[in-house]
Design a protein around this motif. Structure first.
Motif, short mmCIF file in Angstrom:
data_model
loop_
_atom_site.label_atom_id
_atom_site.label_comp_id
_atom_site.label_asym_id
_atom_site.label_seq_id
_atom_site.Cartn_x
_atom_site.Cartn_y
_atom_site.Cartn_z
N VAL A 58 0.86 -1.30 -0.13
CA VAL A 58 -0.10 -0.05 0.02
C VAL A 58 0.97 1.18 0.00
N MET A 59 1.93 1.11 0.58
CA MET A 59 2.78 2.30 0.98
C MET A 59 3.54 2.65 -0.26
N VAL A 60 3.99 1.61 -0.95
CA VAL A 60 4.85 1.95 -2.11
C VAL A 60 3.96 2.31 -3.65
N CYS A 61 2.56 1.94 -3.52
CA CYS A 61 2.08 2.12 -4.73
C CYS A 61 1.63 3.69 -4.83
N PRO A 62 2.07 4.15 -6.20
CA PRO A 62 2.19 5.44 -6.67
C PRO A 62 0.85 6.08 -6.89
N LYS A 63 -0.21 5.21 -7.06
CA LYS A 63 -1.41 5.62 -7.65
C LYS A 63 -2.69 5.44 -6.72
N ASP A 64 -2.34 4.75 -5.28
CA ASP A 64 -3.28 4.42 -4.48
C ASP A 64 -4.07 3.54 -4.89
N ALA A 65 -3.43 2.44 -5.62
CA ALA A 65 -4.72 1.60 -6.22
C ALA A 65 -4.96 0.22 -5.28
N ILE A 66 -4.21 0.11 -4.20
CA ILE A 66 -4.15 -0.99 -3.41
C ILE A 66 -5.08 -0.73 -1.79
N HIS A 67 -5.85 -1.77 -1.88
CA HIS A 67 -6.69 -1.65 -0.50
C HIS A 67 -6.24 -2.80 0.17
N LEU A 68 -6.03 -2.78 1.55
CA LEU A 68 -5.51 -3.78 2.48
C LEU A 68 -6.75 -4.14 3.51
N GLU A 69 -7.36 -5.23 3.56
CA GLU A 69 -8.30 -5.26 4.53
C GLU A 69 -7.85 -6.40 5.45
N HIS A 70 -7.61 -5.81 6.72
CA HIS A 70 -7.15 -6.80 7.78
C HIS A 70 -8.38 -7.73 8.33
N PRO A 71 -7.92 -8.48 8.79
CA PRO A 71 -8.74 -9.68 9.40
C PRO A 71 -9.91 -9.21 10.34
N LEU A 72 -11.06 -9.45 10.63
CA LEU A 72 -12.06 -8.87 11.33
C LEU A 72 -11.31 -8.96 12.80
N MET A 73 -10.74 -9.97 13.17
CA MET A 73 -10.31 -10.11 14.73
C MET A 73 -9.27 -8.77 14.73
N ASN A 74 -8.43 -8.60 13.90
CA ASN A 74 -7.51 -7.57 14.03
C ASN A 74 -8.21 -6.04 13.91
N ARG A 75 -9.30 -5.86 13.26
CA ARG A 75 -10.06 -4.64 13.21
C ARG A 75 -10.74 -4.30 14.29
N ALA A 76 -11.17 -5.22 14.91
CA ALA A 76 -11.86 -4.95 16.19
C ALA A 76 -11.16 -4.06 17.16
N LYS A 77 -9.35 -4.36 17.27
CA LYS A 77 -8.81 -3.83 17.94
C LYS A 77 -8.26 -2.22 17.80
N PHE A 78 -8.68 -1.75 16.50
CA PHE A 78 -8.14 -0.48 16.35
C PHE A 78 -9.19 0.72 16.68
N VAL A 79 -8.93 1.55 17.28
CA VAL A 79 -9.45 2.55 17.87
C VAL A 79 -9.49 3.82 16.84
N PRO A 80 -10.76 4.24 16.49
CA PRO A 80 -10.68 5.71 15.83
C PRO A 80 -10.12 6.80 16.24
N VAL A 81 -9.36 7.62 15.62
CA VAL A 81 -9.00 8.97 16.16
C VAL A 81 -9.99 9.94 15.60
N LYS A 82 -10.23 10.63 16.96
CA LYS A 82 -11.26 11.89 16.48
C LYS A 82 -10.42 13.04 16.05
N GLY A 83 -10.94 13.58 14.86
CA GLY A 83 -10.37 14.70 14.60
C GLY A 83 -10.87 16.02 15.21
N GLU A 84 -10.04 17.27 14.88
CA GLU A 84 -10.37 18.26 15.68
C GLU A 84 -11.44 19.24 15.23
#
Length: 84
Positions: A58-84
């Protein structure tokens, strides 16, 4: 260079490509630490079960053409960051 391989079936789809954005540069193939991608436009995810979700592709793609989908069990541990 020609590659012969059998695409492995798997219940996960860690990487998807936006075919309209992909330019076929194969930078993602070259940087993949797991060697799960095969050259093409878009690259072929040959061994999806071997992906360990590092995000290098994802980081090396010059055109933002790749989407990485983490497994559900890993996504549940992410905490969204609130914007200002």
């Amino acid at each position: 260079m020609e590659f012969n391989f059998e695409k492995q079936s798997c219940s996960v789809k860690p990487i998807t490509f936006d075919e309209d954005k992909c330019i076929g540069c194969n930078r993602c193939v070259n940087i993949c630490q797991c060697d799960i991608l095969m050259p093409g436009k878009p690259p072929i995810v040959a061994y999806p079960g071997e992906c360990y979700y590092c995000g290098s592709c994802v980081m090396v793609c010059p055109k933002d053409a790749i989407h990485l989908e983490h497994p559900l069990m890993n996504r549940a541990k992410f905490v969204p960051v609130k914007g200002e």
